[in-house]
Motif scaffolding. Structure first.
Motif, mmCIF file in Angstrom:
data_model
loop_
_atom_site.group_PDB
_atom_site.id
_atom_site.type_symbol
_atom_site.label_atom_id
_atom_site.label_comp_id
_atom_site.label_asym_id
_atom_site.label_seq_id
_atom_site.Cartn_x
_atom_site.Cartn_y
_atom_site.Cartn_z
ATOM 1 N N PHE A 7 37.405 37.359 34.990
ATOM 2 C CA PHE A 7 38.818 37.482 35.307
ATOM 3 C C PHE A 7 39.591 36.405 34.545
ATOM 4 C CE2 PHE A 7 37.079 39.916 38.755
ATOM 5 C CZ PHE A 7 38.076 40.841 39.070
ATOM 6 N N SER A 9 43.307 34.617 34.215
ATOM 7 C CA SER A 9 44.643 34.434 34.797
ATOM 8 C C SER A 9 45.431 33.475 33.922
ATOM 9 C CB SER A 9 44.548 33.883 36.222
ATOM 10 O OG SER A 9 45.845 33.693 36.774
ATOM 11 N N VAL A 21 45.954 37.883 42.112
ATOM 12 C CA VAL A 21 44.599 38.050 41.577
ATOM 13 C C VAL A 21 43.591 37.248 42.399
ATOM 14 C CG1 VAL A 21 44.559 36.167 39.858
ATOM 15 C CG2 VAL A 21 43.297 38.281 39.416
ATOM 16 N N LEU A 25 40.233 38.749 44.128
ATOM 17 C CA LEU A 25 38.881 38.190 43.989
ATOM 18 C C LEU A 25 38.225 37.986 45.357
ATOM 19 C CD1 LEU A 25 39.370 35.504 41.183
ATOM 20 C CD2 LEU A 25 38.279 37.722 40.999
ATOM 21 N N ILE A 37 31.238 36.798 39.401
ATOM 22 C CA ILE A 37 32.624 36.626 38.975
ATOM 23 C C ILE A 37 32.818 35.280 38.285
ATOM 24 C CG2 ILE A 37 34.995 36.354 39.785
ATOM 25 C CD1 ILE A 37 34.320 38.291 42.054
ATOM 26 N N VAL A 39 35.825 33.049 36.083
ATOM 27 C CA VAL A 39 37.274 32.986 35.961
ATOM 28 C C VAL A 39 37.655 32.112 34.775
ATOM 29 C CG1 VAL A 39 39.420 32.188 37.038
ATOM 30 C CG2 VAL A 39 37.704 33.372 38.427
ATOM 31 N N SER A 55 34.659 31.693 42.515
ATOM 32 C CA SER A 55 34.018 32.152 41.281
ATOM 33 C C SER A 55 32.638 31.540 41.109
ATOM 34 C CB SER A 55 34.886 31.797 40.072
ATOM 35 O OG SER A 55 35.060 30.396 39.979
ATOM 36 N N TYR A 109 38.859 41.416 33.037
ATOM 37 C CA TYR A 109 40.103 41.774 33.740
ATOM 38 C C TYR A 109 41.124 40.685 33.470
ATOM 39 C CZ TYR A 109 43.058 43.246 37.743
ATOM 40 O OH TYR A 109 44.092 43.689 38.545
ATOM 41 N N ASN A 111 44.957 39.170 33.852
ATOM 42 C CA ASN A 111 46.087 39.256 34.766
ATOM 43 C C ASN A 111 47.336 38.720 34.078
ATOM 44 O OD1 ASN A 111 47.069 39.946 37.370
ATOM 45 N ND2 ASN A 111 47.238 37.773 37.865
#
Length: 391
Positions: A7, A9, A21, A25, A37, A39, A55, A109, A111
């Motif tokens: 992810f 951000s 977001v 999560l 996950i 980040v 994370s 992903y 954001n």
């Protein structure tokens, strides 16, 4: 075997997109299917620890420090890559993403639109990418030149648009493929936390019990329209003698927009009515205090604070042609004002100030719409479906 997702951000600030977001999560971690996950935060912020806790690994890219850290969940192991001075912004992106590509993610992903340039290297390696875009034109072109977006909007596997207005804008102005776009609105948690009761907060702010409260909660910038607040307050006071206070929640005294608004308030003679509250971790407390919630934004995709106000059953007033608020407040679920028409806005606010039943009616209507059409469970399920369809 767990699916690996990265992810990205744009930052870890106490603002709508990072909060959204982060909530996503937390819910993803509760799913029956197991996910690993990681980040990547393009910039840090107050929510860094929250992201770190949720994370498996967290990466922070600091442009101004020209370095990044790779931190394990226990926050003890830190590895740093120091960039040579001659390396530019793109070199830094290439160095970070090339090391992360080795982790063989099943999905990336991103954001906000700012994450686009960070997701492209993964897309070009045939790793599925999602970019959740919350911005309209002003926000998009404050981040990238229009030419960059036109050239690269196709380099995304799937786009999650934060509102219908965002999706339509991506297609008509930037040539995005409609087949790649899913509209999934922002959401708030089922239960909102309130730290301070209304009476205590009124005393803290020096607001009398019989004063009604109008307020906004936003970052302090031109797009959010906070420059118009002193003039709006002046117009309200010229039209009515009802006792009210206006709370401007957001920014700090160091923010140029806040300093300018304070000067305007003093020159307009309404500085005793306008209360400035610094950006803080407990915005719900203040929104809960409002009798009327305003969105002064010239452009706003689908602001999270609007949903918070709806959750707290507050009547909401916003401008037409301003973005996602129009689709949320339409059909008499809120009050939409002709674009930047402060005279009409002042008159509509006065109607609400004078009629508690009208305020209550709008509050109940928008709360019902939120619960029925924009429930957090429904919207997160839609996002999880998109994620799982790609991995």
């Amino acid at each position: 075997m767990p699916k690996k997702i990265l992810f990205i951000s744009h930052e870890a600030s106490l603002s709508g997109a990072p909060i959204l977001v982060l909530n996503l999560l937390k819910r993803l971690k509760q799913e029956k299917e197991t996910y690993t996950i990681d980040v990547l935060l393009i910039r840090g912020g107050e929510l860094y620890e929250d992201f770190a806790q949720i994370s498996n690994n967290i990466i922070v890219a600091h442009y101004h420090l020209q370095s990044f850290s790779f931190v394990k969940r226990n926050l003890k192991r830190i590895q740093s890559i120091i960039f040579r001075k001659k390396e530019n912004h793109q070199d830094k992106i290439d160095k970070i993403t090339s090391s992360l590509i080795l982790n063989k993610y099943n999905l990336v992903y991103g954001n906000t639109m700012e994450s686009l340039e960070w997701t492209i290297p993964f897309y070009k390696k045939n790793i599925p990418t999602i970019v959740a875009i919350h911005e309209l034109s002003f926000g998009i072109e404050s981040t990238y030149p229009k030419e960059f977006v036109l050239e690269n909007i196709s380099n995304i596997t799937k786009i999650i648009a934060g509102s219908k207005a965002v999706g339509d804008n991506l297609v008509t102005k930037y040539g995005a493929d409609p087949k790649k776009i899913n509209v999934v609105h922002s959401f708030v948690d089922s239960v909102l936390t309130i730290q301070k009761d209304k009476e205590s907060l009124r005393k803290e702010l020096g607001i009398k019990n019989d004063d009604l409260i109008v307020g906004i909660a936003s970052s302090q910038e031109l797009r959010k329209g906070t420059d118009m607040i002193p003039l709006l307050v002046k117009k309200i006071k010229q039209k009515t003698d009802i006792n009210f206070k206006f709370i401007n929640l957001g920014g700090t005294s160091k923010n140029p927009a806040v300093r300018c608004a304070k000067i305007d308030a003093e020159k307009l003679g309404i500085d005793d009515t306008l209360i400035f509250v610094d950006h803080n971790k407990f915005p719900n407390d203040y929104i809960n205090l409002f009798d009327i919630f305003l969105l002064m934004s010239r452009e706003d995709p689908f602001p999270l604070v609007m949903l918070t106000a709806a959750k707290l059953k507050k009547p909401i007033v916003a401008f037409e042609k301003s973005g996602g608020a129009v689709e949320f407040l339409g059909d008499n679920h809120g009050i939409l004002i002709p674009y930047l028409d402060l005279d009409t806005m002042a008159s509509e606010i006065i109607k609400l100030l004078n009629d508690s039943k009208l305020r209550e009616s709008y509050g109940k209507n928008i709360h019902k719409r939120l619960e029925e059409e924009y429930s957090d469970t429904k919207l997160t399920a839609e996002i999880f479906h998109i994620i799982n369809s790609l991995i």
